[in-house]
Design a protein around this motif. Structure first.
Motif, PDB file in Angstrom:
ATOM      1  N   SER A  65      29.854  39.403  40.978  1.00 15.77           N
ATOM      2  CA  SER A  65      29.199  39.376  39.588  1.00 15.77           C
ATOM      3  C   SER A  65      27.856  38.936  39.400  1.00 15.77           C
ATOM      4  O   SER A  65      27.441  37.878  40.293  1.00 15.77           O
ATOM      5  CB  SER A  65      30.103  39.027  38.542  1.00 15.77           C
ATOM      6  OG  SER A  65      30.344  37.346  38.655  1.00 15.77           O
ATOM      7  N   ASP A  72      24.146  38.740  27.374  1.00 15.29           N
ATOM      8  CA  ASP A  72      25.498  39.428  27.022  1.00 15.29           C
ATOM      9  C   ASP A  72      25.754  40.630  28.034  1.00 15.29           C
ATOM     10  O   ASP A  72      26.836  41.360  27.885  1.00 15.29           O
ATOM     11  CB  ASP A  72      25.608  40.059  25.735  1.00 15.29           C
ATOM     12  CG  ASP A  72      25.623  39.014  24.722  1.00 15.29           C
ATOM     13  OD1 ASP A  72      26.282  37.522  25.280  1.00 15.29           O
ATOM     14  OD2 ASP A  72      25.250  39.031  23.401  1.00 15.29           O
ATOM     15  N   GLY A  74      26.988  42.857  31.049  1.00 11.56           N
ATOM     16  CA  GLY A  74      27.852  42.864  32.215  1.00 11.56           C
ATOM     17  C   GLY A  74      27.167  43.600  33.346  1.00 11.56           C
ATOM     18  O   GLY A  74      26.801  44.867  33.309  1.00 11.56           O
ATOM     19  N   SER A  76      28.555  43.769  37.638  1.00 12.06           N
ATOM     20  CA  SER A  76      29.332  43.434  38.931  1.00 12.06           C
ATOM     21  C   SER A  76      29.316  44.394  39.602  1.00 12.06           C
ATOM     22  O   SER A  76      28.840  45.513  39.652  1.00 12.06           O
ATOM     23  CB  SER A  76      30.912  43.365  38.073  1.00 12.06           C
ATOM     24  OG  SER A  76      31.430  44.706  37.800  1.00 12.06           O
ATOM     25  N   SER A  91      38.112  49.154  30.844  1.00  9.91           N
ATOM     26  CA  SER A  91      37.184  48.101  30.247  1.00  9.91           C
ATOM     27  C   SER A  91      37.236  48.126  28.837  1.00  9.91           C
ATOM     28  O   SER A  91      37.406  49.215  28.283  1.00  9.91           O
ATOM     29  CB  SER A  91      35.868  48.106  30.875  1.00  9.91           C
ATOM     30  OG  SER A  91      36.042  47.920  32.500  1.00  9.91           O
ATOM     31  N   LYS A  95      30.309  51.429  30.400  1.00 12.80           N
ATOM     32  CA  LYS A  95      29.673  51.061  31.524  1.00 12.80           C
ATOM     33  C   LYS A  95      29.218  52.284  32.341  1.00 12.80           C
ATOM     34  O   LYS A  95      29.683  53.394  32.331  1.00 12.80           O
ATOM     35  CB  LYS A  95      30.527  50.164  32.392  1.00 12.80           C
ATOM     36  CG  LYS A  95      31.893  50.940  33.161  1.00 12.80           C
ATOM     37  CD  LYS A  95      32.900  49.814  33.670  1.00 12.80           C
ATOM     38  CE  LYS A  95      34.178  50.488  33.863  1.00 12.80           C
ATOM     39  NZ  LYS A  95      35.208  49.702  34.466  1.00 12.80           N
ATOM     40  N   GLN A 157      27.379  44.860  27.558  1.00  8.53           N
ATOM     41  CA  GLN A 157      27.993  43.653  26.862  1.00  8.53           C
ATOM     42  C   GLN A 157      28.895  43.388  27.890  1.00  8.53           C
ATOM     43  O   GLN A 157      29.006  43.985  29.185  1.00  8.53           O
ATOM     44  CB  GLN A 157      28.965  44.180  25.715  1.00  8.53           C
ATOM     45  CG  GLN A 157      30.133  45.029  26.356  1.00  8.53           C
ATOM     46  CD  GLN A 157      31.027  45.592  25.071  1.00  8.53           C
ATOM     47  OE1 GLN A 157      30.558  46.362  24.307  1.00  8.53           O
ATOM     48  NE2 GLN A 157      32.274  45.082  24.968  1.00  8.53           N
ATOM     49  N   ARG A 158      29.302  41.893  28.050  1.00  7.83           N
ATOM     50  CA  ARG A 158      30.187  41.555  29.118  1.00  7.83           C
ATOM     51  C   ARG A 158      31.355  42.044  29.018  1.00  7.83           C
ATOM     52  O   ARG A 158      32.054  41.975  27.978  1.00  7.83           O
ATOM     53  CB  ARG A 158      30.368  39.829  28.973  1.00  7.83           C
ATOM     54  CG  ARG A 158      28.860  39.098  29.224  1.00  7.83           C
ATOM     55  CD  ARG A 158      29.094  37.803  29.373  1.00  7.83           C
ATOM     56  NE  ARG A 158      27.966  36.989  29.731  1.00  7.83           N
ATOM     57  CZ  ARG A 158      27.533  36.888  30.922  1.00  7.83           C
ATOM     58  NH1 ARG A 158      28.217  37.352  31.948  1.00  7.83           N
ATOM     59  NH2 ARG A 158      26.353  36.181  31.062  1.00  7.83           N
ATOM     60  N   LEU A 159      32.036  42.522  30.150  1.00  5.94           N
ATOM     61  CA  LEU A 159      33.254  43.636  30.194  1.00  5.94           C
ATOM     62  C   LEU A 159      34.409  42.808  30.543  1.00  5.94           C
ATOM     63  O   LEU A 159      34.322  41.857  31.379  1.00  5.94           O
ATOM     64  CB  LEU A 159      32.975  44.847  31.182  1.00  5.94           C
ATOM     65  CG  LEU A 159      31.581  45.882  30.988  1.00  5.94           C
ATOM     66  CD1 LEU A 159      31.477  46.669  32.194  1.00  5.94           C
ATOM     67  CD2 LEU A 159      31.917  46.471  29.676  1.00  5.94           C
ATOM     68  N   ASN A 161      38.026  43.593  31.923  1.00  5.75           N
ATOM     69  CA  ASN A 161      38.733  44.757  32.651  1.00  5.75           C
ATOM     70  C   ASN A 161      40.508  44.529  32.538  1.00  5.75           C
ATOM     71  O   ASN A 161      40.612  43.524  32.263  1.00  5.75           O
ATOM     72  CB  ASN A 161      38.518  44.404  34.280  1.00  5.75           C
ATOM     73  CG  ASN A 161      37.138  45.081  34.426  1.00  5.75           C
ATOM     74  OD1 ASN A 161      36.450  45.888  33.989  1.00  5.75           O
ATOM     75  ND2 ASN A 161      36.620  44.425  35.494  1.00  5.75           N
TER      76      ASN A 161
END
Length: 381
Positions: A65, A72, A74, A76, A91, A95, A157-159, A161
């Protein structure tokens, strides 16, 4: 040599038409990495281009990541070894998936025309782009015997999973009664299922397991190859392409737009502003070069060398330019608007060229000959 980005303003859908591009020396020098924040950019936001850090390593591959502190976003990356298979996942947010390296197979579970969920199995290869809406289950498999498969996931945004199986599988948290009832299993079978979810998040499948075979028809409207888009018609300066719901329908659900830029050796992406978007997430997928980001007060925010695998954020309060190295420079830009516009400040189709002679003379306090050089760079005057 400048990349012509005028069509990015005039034609926001699909491939930009091939046009002659003015030729003149690239005069921006390549410099070492240097980033400076100013008052209009939050001091806790990490803007400097960076590589990802490894978070997990299993028998079938690793996950990484980008630590974009203060953001914020996301971002990876997953690297699958031969026969590597991560658990099926969905998620909490949309994405974009981008195949950075290699080939493999992917499964995407999406509703068909009747709203019934349907698994579409596709062949994926380097430079493929896949839009994945929130709550859509996907799986990925490296079916090669000697090469790696690397996939990057980018979200606004920050995901978080949710895995269907494995040590972090959602079913592990539920009571035996819920698992037995929802999966219609006996208690002994449910207990066995729970005990088998401890073998790791990315596994290596044996040759005895035959995974689903991809169907080329399934790629239609689901997968788009950016190399095919940007390398088909451009000249030596490069090419630009805008990805939207016309060529990738799931972008409507993701709520993102994407531009794909490929610069030729030593060429320049002129200073350009992305309108109607809060930020750009930029992933360098090929080559190397230098990027510069400047704020509204003429302050340099980013002046950094970049190469394949670098990722950085361009705020909406800034203008981007880039210079390709000797092997060229390519990047994917994710914008949080499905229909962004691009304002080019210099070169063909730019706002400077559109302004009247007197306005440019007055603004820059220059003579007529110099005004012509500013508005029409590279032409004899």
């Amino acid at each position: 040599m400048y990349l012509n980005t005028s069509a990015m303003v005039e034609q926001p859908q699909g491939r930009y038409p091939s046009q002659p591009r003015p030729l003149f020396p690239c005069f921006f020098p390549m410099v070492s990495s240097q980033t400076r924040r100013t008052s209009f950019v939050p001091t806790n936001t990490d803007l400097e281009p960076q590589f990802p850090e490894e978070d997990f390593r299993g028998e079938g591959g690793s996950s990484f990541s980008w630590k974009m502190n203060g953001s914020d976003v996301g971002a990876s990356k997953m690297v699958l070894l031969p026969r590597g298979f991560p658990q099926p996942v969905f998620s909490n947010g949309p994405k974009m998936a981008f195949v950075l390296q290699g080939t493999g197979t992917a499964g995407i579970v999406v509703p068909n025309g009747n709203g019934v969920l349907n698994e579409r199995v596709v062949r994926i290869s380097e430079a493929d782009v896949i839009a994945v809406p929130s709550g859509v289950v996907t799986w990925w498999f490296n079916d090669n015997s000697d090469t790696h498969l690397a996939i990057v996931f980018l979200g606004q945004q920050r995901l978080v999973n949710f895995y269907l199986a494995g040590p972090r599988g959602v079913f592990k948290g539920f009571s035996a009664e819920v698992v037995c009832t929802s999966l219609q299993l006996g208690e002994a079978v449910a207990a066995l299922l729970d005990s088998q979810t401890t073998h790791g998040g990315i596994v290596k499948l044996g040759p005895e397991l035959n995974m689903p075979q991809p169907n080329i028809i399934n790629r239609d409207g689901l997968v788009f190859n950016s190399f095919t888009a940007v390398l088909g018609e451009g000249d030596s300066s490069g090419d630009a392409f805008f990805l939207n719901s016309t060529n990738l329908p799931l972008l409507n659900e993701v709520g993102s737009g994407s531009s794909i830029i490929q610069l030729g050796s030593g060429c320049i992406y002129p200073p350009t502003y992305a309108c109607a978007t809060k930020f750009q997430i930029i992933l360098v997928f090929s080559g190397s070069g230098n990027v510069e980001v400047v704020g509204p007060n003429g302050d340099s925010i980013i002046n950094a060398a970049v190469e394949k695998g670098h990722l950085f954020i361009v705020p909406d309060t800034s203008v981007l330019s880039a210079t390709a190295g000797h092997i060229g420079l390519g990047w994917l830009s994710i914008l949080n608007s499905p229909t962004p516009r691009f304002l080019t400040l210099a070169g063909r189709g730019s706002v400077l060229k559109s302004l009247s002679q007197a306005v440019v003379q007055a603004a820059f306090n220059v003579t007529t000959p110099m005004e012509r050089k500013i508005r029409f760079p590279g032409q004899s005057h």
